[in-house]
Write an enzyme that holds these catalytic residues in place. Structure first.
Site, PDB file in Angstrom:
ATOM      1  N   SER A 278     -49.002 -87.399-106.893  1.00  0.00           N
ATOM      2  CA  SER A 278     -48.267 -86.304-107.031  1.00  0.00           C
ATOM      3  C   SER A 278     -46.679 -86.363-106.545  1.00  0.00           C
ATOM      4  O   SER A 278     -45.789 -86.283-107.359  1.00  0.00           O
ATOM      5  CB  SER A 278     -48.653 -85.184-106.444  1.00  0.00           C
ATOM      6  OG  SER A 278     -49.179 -85.262-104.967  1.00  0.00           O
ATOM      7  N   HIS A 308     -57.587 -87.268-107.112  1.00  0.00           N
ATOM      8  CA  HIS A 308     -56.348 -86.969-106.267  1.00  0.00           C
ATOM      9  C   HIS A 308     -56.689 -85.678-106.107  1.00  0.00           C
ATOM     10  O   HIS A 308     -57.817 -85.170-105.560  1.00  0.00           O
ATOM     11  CB  HIS A 308     -55.030 -87.200-106.901  1.00  0.00           C
ATOM     12  CG  HIS A 308     -54.085 -86.689-106.068  1.00  0.00           C
ATOM     13  ND1 HIS A 308     -53.861 -86.885-104.938  1.00  0.00           N
ATOM     14  CD2 HIS A 308     -52.461 -86.742-106.741  1.00  0.00           C
ATOM     15  CE1 HIS A 308     -52.415 -86.768-104.442  1.00  0.00           C
ATOM     16  NE2 HIS A 308     -51.797 -86.586-105.513  1.00  0.00           N
ATOM     17  N   HIS A 355     -60.155 -92.980 -99.022  1.00  0.00           N
ATOM     18  CA  HIS A 355     -58.787 -92.892 -99.191  1.00  0.00           C
ATOM     19  C   HIS A 355     -57.974 -94.152 -99.486  1.00  0.00           C
ATOM     20  O   HIS A 355     -58.346 -95.206 -99.094  1.00  0.00           O
ATOM     21  CB  HIS A 355     -57.913 -92.067 -97.919  1.00  0.00           C
ATOM     22  CG  HIS A 355     -56.697 -91.448 -98.257  1.00  0.00           C
ATOM     23  ND1 HIS A 355     -55.539 -92.218 -98.193  1.00  0.00           N
ATOM     24  CD2 HIS A 355     -56.419 -90.264 -98.552  1.00  0.00           C
ATOM     25  CE1 HIS A 355     -54.563 -91.443 -98.622  1.00  0.00           C
ATOM     26  NE2 HIS A 355     -55.014 -90.381 -98.702  1.00  0.00           N
ATOM     27  N   ARG A 364     -56.133 -83.737 -91.362  1.00  0.00           N
ATOM     28  CA  ARG A 364     -55.952 -82.592 -92.055  1.00  0.00           C
ATOM     29  C   ARG A 364     -57.452 -82.303 -92.273  1.00  0.00           C
ATOM     30  O   ARG A 364     -57.629 -81.079 -92.187  1.00  0.00           O
ATOM     31  CB  ARG A 364     -55.286 -83.127 -93.449  1.00  0.00           C
ATOM     32  CG  ARG A 364     -54.093 -83.479 -93.507  1.00  0.00           C
ATOM     33  CD  ARG A 364     -53.377 -83.717 -94.862  1.00  0.00           C
ATOM     34  NE  ARG A 364     -54.408 -84.820 -95.526  1.00  0.00           N
ATOM     35  CZ  ARG A 364     -54.155 -85.240 -96.728  1.00  0.00           C
ATOM     36  NH1 ARG A 364     -53.070 -84.692 -97.588  1.00  0.00           N
ATOM     37  NH2 ARG A 364     -54.642 -86.286 -97.321  1.00  0.00           N
ATOM     38  N   ASP A 410     -59.724 -83.145 -98.693  1.00  0.00           N
ATOM     39  CA  ASP A 410     -60.346 -82.467 -99.633  1.00  0.00           C
ATOM     40  C   ASP A 410     -61.986 -82.122 -99.287  1.00  0.00           C
ATOM     41  O   ASP A 410     -62.426 -81.268 -99.760  1.00  0.00           O
ATOM     42  CB  ASP A 410     -60.556 -82.953-100.957  1.00  0.00           C
ATOM     43  CG  ASP A 410     -59.091 -83.124-101.506  1.00  0.00           C
ATOM     44  OD1 ASP A 410     -58.375 -82.059-101.294  1.00  0.00           O
ATOM     45  OD2 ASP A 410     -58.724 -84.249-101.863  1.00  0.00           O
TER      46      ASP A 410
HETATM   47  N1  CMX Z   1     -67.688 -92.549-102.996  1.00  0.00           N
HETATM   48  C1  CMX Z   1     -68.250 -93.702-103.859  1.00  0.00           C
HETATM   49  N2  CMX Z   1     -67.536 -94.923-104.199  1.00  0.00           N
HETATM   50  C2  CMX Z   1     -66.308 -94.693-103.450  1.00  0.00           C
HETATM   51  C3  CMX Z   1     -65.651 -93.851-102.826  1.00  0.00           C
HETATM   52  C4  CMX Z   1     -66.414 -92.594-102.584  1.00  0.00           C
HETATM   53  N3  CMX Z   1     -66.030 -91.597-101.913  1.00  0.00           N
HETATM   54  N4  CMX Z   1     -64.193 -94.195-102.542  1.00  0.00           N
HETATM   55  C5  CMX Z   1     -64.294 -95.404-102.975  1.00  0.00           C
HETATM   56  N5  CMX Z   1     -65.417 -95.719-103.633  1.00  0.00           N
HETATM   57  C6  CMX Z   1     -65.433 -97.035-104.492  1.00  0.00           C
HETATM   58  C7  CMX Z   1     -64.541 -97.018-105.289  1.00  0.00           C
HETATM   59  O1  CMX Z   1     -64.597 -96.256-106.685  1.00  0.00           O
HETATM   60  C8  CMX Z   1     -64.302 -98.584-105.759  1.00  0.00           C
HETATM   61  O2  CMX Z   1     -65.492 -98.849-106.531  1.00  0.00           O
HETATM   62  P1  CMX Z   1     -65.067-100.053-107.551  1.00  0.00           P
HETATM   63  O3  CMX Z   1     -64.915-101.191-106.924  1.00  0.00           O
HETATM   64  O4  CMX Z   1     -66.544-100.039-108.132  1.00  0.00           O
HETATM   65  O5  CMX Z   1     -64.193 -99.582-108.592  1.00  0.00           O
HETATM   66  C9  CMX Z   1     -64.477 -99.269-104.216  1.00  0.00           C
HETATM   67  O6  CMX Z   1     -65.277 -98.230-103.553  1.00  0.00           O
HETATM   68  C10 CMX Z   1     -63.354 -99.294-103.619  1.00  0.00           C
HETATM   69  O7  CMX Z   1     -62.417 -98.391-103.692  1.00  0.00           O
HETATM   70  P2  CMX Z   1     -61.414 -98.124-102.321  1.00  0.00           P
HETATM   71  O8  CMX Z   1     -60.350 -99.150-102.138  1.00  0.00           O
HETATM   72  O9  CMX Z   1     -62.064 -97.869-101.155  1.00  0.00           O
HETATM   73  O10 CMX Z   1     -60.419 -96.865-102.767  1.00  0.00           O
HETATM   74  P3  CMX Z   1     -59.317 -96.638-103.637  1.00  0.00           P
HETATM   75  O11 CMX Z   1     -58.093 -96.717-102.895  1.00  0.00           O
HETATM   76  O12 CMX Z   1     -59.405 -97.601-104.805  1.00  0.00           O
HETATM   77  O13 CMX Z   1     -59.404 -95.224-104.062  1.00  0.00           O
HETATM   78  C11 CMX Z   1     -59.990 -92.776-103.555  1.00  0.00           C
HETATM   79  C12 CMX Z   1     -59.276 -94.219-103.128  1.00  0.00           C
HETATM   80  C13 CMX Z   1     -59.552 -91.490-102.759  1.00  0.00           C
HETATM   81  C14 CMX Z   1     -59.592 -92.487-105.080  1.00  0.00           C
HETATM   82  C15 CMX Z   1     -61.458 -93.167-103.676  1.00  0.00           C
HETATM   83  O14 CMX Z   1     -61.753 -93.149-102.152  1.00  0.00           O
HETATM   84  C16 CMX Z   1     -62.314 -92.026-104.311  1.00  0.00           C
HETATM   85  O15 CMX Z   1     -62.598 -92.022-105.443  1.00  0.00           O
HETATM   86  N6  CMX Z   1     -62.577 -90.876-103.378  1.00  0.00           N
HETATM   87  C17 CMX Z   1     -63.520 -89.833-103.922  1.00  0.00           C
HETATM   88  C18 CMX Z   1     -62.486 -88.832-104.507  1.00  0.00           C
HETATM   89  C19 CMX Z   1     -61.707 -88.313-103.343  1.00  0.00           C
HETATM   90  O16 CMX Z   1     -62.036 -87.501-102.491  1.00  0.00           O
HETATM   91  N7  CMX Z   1     -60.470 -88.190-103.744  1.00  0.00           N
HETATM   92  C20 CMX Z   1     -59.351 -87.515-102.930  1.00  0.00           C
HETATM   93  C21 CMX Z   1     -58.352 -88.116-102.071  1.00  0.00           C
HETATM   94  C22 CMX Z   1     -57.320 -87.525-101.453  1.00  0.00           C
HETATM   95  C23 CMX Z   1     -56.242 -86.842-102.297  1.00  0.00           C
HETATM   96  O17 CMX Z   1     -55.562 -87.482-102.966  1.00  0.00           O
HETATM   97  O18 CMX Z   1     -56.351 -85.589-102.318  1.00  0.00           O
END
Ligand code: CMX
Length: 478
Positions: A278, A308, A355, A364, A410
């Site tokens: 964002s 996000h 994250h 937070r 979140d």
């Molecule tokens: N549950 C399951 N798998 C997860 C996970 C979770 N909560 N968080 C990360 N992973 C997975 C990723 O999908 C990725 O898998 P692949 O290699 O198969 O694609 C792997 O772990 C490595 O990812 P990462 O380096 O730990 O995380 P990223 O920096 O790529 O992504 C985020 C960060 C937030 C998108 C991810 O942790 C996620 O999808 N979390 C759940 C959604 C969420 O809570 N989003 C809100 C974030 C805060 C915000 O922006 O508001």
């Protein structure tokens, strides 16, 4: 209104980087403090912008040709994760410590920023003042800013008409974004730019639009809420109220405790440095000199994504599914562990955990947890969230994929909103968006103040990488 200023309470151990940043802020503040304790927001900004332009020029002169960060091929394919390639003044995110707004952590903001009552949560308007100026405002300054915002808060009828003509089946974030775009014709920035305004005045027009947007967003959000879930029965804005109480009243709630939650909520979601989807969208679109309405709408379209801001909606959906799967059984670490594995094995993420930058529990999350412990310790969903805090990080660590198994903001917010009666999960990200305006638009004002140019990073094709790196590596290996 009560100010909880207690500088002696700033006793936490700051990292070296933060000590330095604070020192810079203190030096700047010391120079301007005498004139600024009662000065208006705009007067302070005028002074600070002059100082900051000088500071940036000095920094660029001293280290302008030094390497800030590098980018590997993996990072180019991997969402540019942790590539240091931009500046952003309003907040900085430390992977372990979490967010600091202008150098102040969330607990420090809770202590220092004026709130509506003694020991209460900070007013988001206080945070806005801090984000824009770098200074903790006095009560008088926050009162002046509140009055300024109130004077801009009435939504023009044509914007209401646009919002009312949108189908309530459209996702609330899409409605919110449409409402923001419907205000674009009011942009002072666009008007003055078209008239040939000089570059050093752009920030003033950007500030004009940003304050108008921030002032009006609670009503845009409330109209989306009432149109989507209450058959369009809208409630008047009470302009005497602070923006949080005004928002909750327009949504239809009359609960001072919920107002306090909203103050906390709008404060902590405001900013999370510059690289998140964002904030970066607002920055990127604004760099083409698109006005703040166009830029902020772009940011909201990014916030609406499930990885996000939409995660807050998905968390509560998932929590309710967990409850359903328990089928009346009390939650235990054992049955929750199984449910978490089922979620992962079905190819889904566990929303609210992980994250891109953070490597510890999000502060937070912690301040919302403290709020819940104080106000709703016996709430069933809160107790489920608490138990999941013990279970999910272990499961995610065991799975071994995630960089960070800890909860983010979140994971908690929906539980609190639901407790106070906002049960419509698809609306949650709109509230996140009202808050995100405070940080991203403050930053946009500084982008224009510092004369940042249009963003245009260089991209390459896979073929380019093969020709320039793979082939080179192969011939060197011969
Ligand atoms: N549950 C399951 N798998 C997860 C996970 C979770 N909560 N968080 C990360 N992973 C997975 C990723 O999908 C990725 O898998 P692949 O290699 O198969 O694609 C792997 O772990 C490595 O990812 P990462 O380096 O730990 O995380 P990223 O920096 O790529 O992504 C985020 C960060 C937030 C998108 C991810 O942790 C996620 O999808 N979390 C759940 C959604 C969420 O809570 N989003 C809100 C974030 C805060 C915000 O922006 O508001």
């Amino acid at each position: 209104m009560y100010s909880r200023v207690g500088v002696q309470s700033l006793s936490c151990a700051f990292s070296y980087v933060w000590k330095q940043q604070r020192q810079v802020l203190n030096n700047v503040s010391a120079r301007s403090l005498q004139s600024s304790s009662n000065a208006s927001l705009k007067e302070i900004l005028e002074q600070k912008i002059g100082e900051m332009r000088e500071e940036v020029a000095q920094v660029r002169h001293a280290v302008g040709n030094q390497v800030l960060g590098t980018c590997t091929v993996d990072q180019a394919y991997g969402g540019m994760r942790s590539v240091k390639a931009m500046t952003y003044e309003t907040s900085l995110l430390d992977p372990n410590e979490g967010i600091r707004f202008r150098g102040y952590s969330i607990p420090e903001c809770q202590k220092l920023l004026p709130g509506i009552k003694q020991g209460g949560e900070p007013l988001p308007e206080s945070l806005l003042f801090l984000l824009l100026t770098g200074e903790i405002p006095s009560v008088q300054q926050v009162t002046a800013l509140r009055e300024e915002l109130s004077s801009r808060a009435q939504l023009p009828d044509r914007v209401k008409k646009t919002l009312n003509s949108v189908s309530p089946s459209l996702h609330p974030m899409a409605q919110f974004s449409i409402g923001i775009l419907a205000m674009q014709s009011d942009s002072v920035f666009a008007r003055e730019y078209a008239r040939g305004a000089p570059k050093n005045k752009w920030w003033e027009y950007c500030l004009e639009d940003s304050l108008t947007l921030i002032a009006r967003l609670p009503q845009v959000a409330a109209i989306v809420y009432r149109n989507t879930y209450y058959q369009g029965k809208q409630l008047e804005a009470d302009l005497k109220l602070d923006m949080s109480a005004r928002l909750t009243k327009m949504m239809g709630f009359q609960n001072p405790e919920f107002d306090e939650l909203m103050r906390l909520y709008l404060t902590i979601h405001a900013d999370h440095e510059g690289g998140n989807v964002s904030a970066h969208s607002v920055r990127l679109v604004g760099s083409a000199l698109s006005d703040p309405f166009l830029s902020f709408s772009a940011g909201m379209n990014g916030l609406a994504g499930p990885l996000h801001g939409l995660a807050n909606q998905n968390v509560l959906t998932w929590l309710l599914q967990v409850k359903e799967k328990l089928g009346g059984q009390a939650p235990t670490k054992e049955n929750l562990t199984k449910i978490c594995w089922d979620t992962l094995n079905s190819g889904n993420v566990i929303p609210g955990f992980g994250h891109a930058v953070l490597r510890r529990t999000d502060p937070r999350y912690m301040c919302q947890r403290e709020f819940a412990l104080k106000h709703l310790p016996n709430d069933e969903i809160f107790q489920l969230v608490s138990l999941l805090y013990e279970v999910v990080p272990k499961v995610l660590s065991e799975q071994g994929k995630v960089s960070n198994p800890w909860p983010n903001v979140d994971a908690h917010s929906g539980t609190l909103l639901r407790y106070y009666g906002v049960k419509e999960m698809t609306f949650y990200t709109v509230l996140f968006g009202v808050s995100r305006a405070l940080g991203t638009l403050s930053s946009l004002v500084w982008d224009r103040a510092l004369g940042l140019p249009i963003e245009r990073p260089k991209s390459v094709t896979t073929r380019w990488i093969k020709e320039n790196l793979v082939h080179k590596a192969a011939s060197e290996a011969k």
